[in-house]
Design a protein around this motif. Structure first.
Motif, short mmCIF file in Angstrom:
data_model
loop_
_atom_site.label_atom_id
_atom_site.label_comp_id
_atom_site.label_asym_id
_atom_site.label_seq_id
_atom_site.Cartn_x
_atom_site.Cartn_y
_atom_site.Cartn_z
N GLY A 91 7.61 -6.24 6.68
CA GLY A 91 7.26 -7.64 6.52
C GLY A 91 6.02 -7.83 5.70
N GLY A 92 5.57 -6.76 5.00
CA GLY A 92 4.37 -6.82 4.19
C GLY A 92 4.62 -7.39 2.82
N ASN A 93 3.67 -7.17 1.92
CA ASN A 93 3.72 -7.71 0.57
C ASN A 93 4.51 -6.78 -0.33
N GLY A 94 5.79 -7.11 -0.57
CA GLY A 94 6.65 -6.27 -1.38
C GLY A 94 6.18 -6.12 -2.80
N SER A 95 5.49 -7.13 -3.33
CA SER A 95 5.03 -7.06 -4.72
C SER A 95 3.97 -5.98 -4.88
N THR A 96 3.27 -5.64 -3.80
CA THR A 96 2.23 -4.62 -3.85
C THR A 96 2.75 -3.25 -3.46
N PHE A 97 3.56 -3.20 -2.40
CA PHE A 97 3.97 -1.93 -1.83
C PHE A 97 5.44 -1.59 -2.05
N GLY A 98 6.23 -2.54 -2.57
CA GLY A 98 7.67 -2.32 -2.64
C GLY A 98 8.34 -2.81 -1.37
N THR A 99 9.67 -2.82 -1.38
CA THR A 99 10.41 -3.41 -0.26
C THR A 99 10.75 -2.42 0.83
N HIS A 100 11.41 -1.30 0.48
CA HIS A 100 11.90 -0.39 1.52
C HIS A 100 12.29 0.94 0.89
N SER A 207 10.65 18.50 -4.60
CA SER A 207 9.98 17.70 -3.58
C SER A 207 9.38 16.43 -4.16
N LEU A 208 9.24 15.44 -3.29
CA LEU A 208 8.75 14.12 -3.71
C LEU A 208 7.57 13.68 -2.85
N SER A 209 6.81 12.72 -3.36
CA SER A 209 5.66 12.17 -2.64
C SER A 209 5.75 10.65 -2.61
N ALA A 210 5.39 10.09 -1.45
CA ALA A 210 5.31 8.64 -1.32
C ALA A 210 3.92 8.12 -1.64
N GLY A 211 3.04 9.00 -2.12
CA GLY A 211 1.73 8.57 -2.59
C GLY A 211 0.72 8.37 -1.49
N ILE A 212 -0.47 7.88 -1.89
CA ILE A 212 -1.55 7.54 -0.96
C ILE A 212 -2.01 6.12 -1.26
N PRO A 213 -1.74 5.17 -0.35
CA PRO A 213 -0.98 5.35 0.89
C PRO A 213 0.51 5.51 0.61
N ASN A 214 1.27 5.93 1.63
CA ASN A 214 2.72 6.02 1.49
C ASN A 214 3.33 4.64 1.34
N THR A 215 4.03 4.40 0.23
CA THR A 215 4.69 3.12 0.02
C THR A 215 6.00 3.34 -0.72
N PRO A 216 6.96 2.43 -0.58
CA PRO A 216 8.20 2.51 -1.35
C PRO A 216 7.95 2.49 -2.86
N LYS A 217 6.96 1.70 -3.29
CA LYS A 217 6.68 1.63 -4.73
C LYS A 217 6.17 2.97 -5.26
#
Length: 258
Positions: A91-100, A207-217
């Motif tokens: 329910g956060g800000n998808g424009s910043t972090f992505g949707t899912h 292998s893959l990384s969700a970054g720091i912080p972990n986000t869909p984007k």
């Protein structure tokens, strides 16, 4: 002497943490699994966009892999939608972090397989698995909720994906990971789960990384950087009805997403 004792304590602590983290997750007994209900929806228009990053030179036949080509029984696909959609898991800000972000597991063999806490997954059939923090029935792991949203809401239109063929042994490892990760938090969110599931079975070079912080984007960006040509809008079939996890117990059929 006190200094050496302190140093020794630190080393012992580090070793203890290492072995706790690296110890294999407990397997789930087949007798404790149950079979999910199939949907009755028409999916003739399901997308076939797929990039199998470890695909052999021989082609797939009828959506399943010939045993003579590679001992693969299943295919894991990781998805991450970097756009601002309306069906995110926090329910956060998808424009910043992505949707899912989430995974799907498809049976590529000629026999039924187990996926997570379920048995009897038929050849050619797929389940989606992801974690959620904004669903009233359950916070944590869900089965086929993404498939439901893609089918009924055309969700995650910007989803980027990559796929990887896995053996029976790797599927067992993946199932243990799924079963033991019925949780969600802002720090260990849907992208943490998806990347962790993928990394639990793929070769280190994939292998893959969700970054720091972990986000869909961040995860989406890493997929595109690691695998040029990764498709957008890959297939998320809705083969089975929606369930949510019950820790390591038997999943519960959703009374909302029916």
């Amino acid at each position: 002497m006190k200094r050496f004792l302190t140093l020794g304590s630190v080393i012992l602590t580090i070793l203890a943490v290492f072995f706790l983290v690296s110890s294999p997750l407990p397997a789930v007994a087949a007798s404790s699994l149950n079979t999910p209900e199939l949907t009755n929806v028409n999916q003739t228009s399901v997308s076939d966009k797929v990039l199998i990053v470890n695909a052999p030179t021989s082609k797939l036949t009828s959506g399943m892999m010939s045993a003579s080509v590679v001992p693969a029984v299943a295919m894991i696909t990781i998805f991450a939608d970097p756009t601002n959609g309306g069906t995110g898991s926090s329910g956060g800000n998808g424009s910043t972090f992505g949707t899912h972000a989430f995974i799907t597991v498809k049976n590529m063999s000629q026999s039924n397989i187990n996926i997570g806490r379920f048995s009897g997954i038929a050849p050619g059939k797929t389940m989606s698995i992801g974690t959620w923090g904004n669903k009233s029935e359950h916070t944590g792991l869900w089965y086929d909720l993404e498939s439901y949203f893609v089918y009924y809401n055309s969700a995650y239109a910007g989803r980027v994906s990559a796929s990887y063929l896995i053996t029976a042994a790797q599927l067992n490892t993946l199932n243990s990971y799924i079963t033991n990760n019925d949780r969600w938090s802002l720090a260990t969110n849907c992208s943490s789960f998806a990347a962790g599931a993928w990394n639990s079975v793929v070769d280190l070079s994939y292998s893959l990384s969700a970054g720091i912080p972990n986000t869909p984007k961040n995860l989406s960006n890493n997929i595109k950087a690691k695998f040029p040509g990764a498709p957008i809008g890959g297939s998320v079939p809705y083969d089975y009805l929606v369930y949510y996890a019950n820790g390591t117990g038997v999943p519960v059929r959703s009374s909302i997403y029916r």
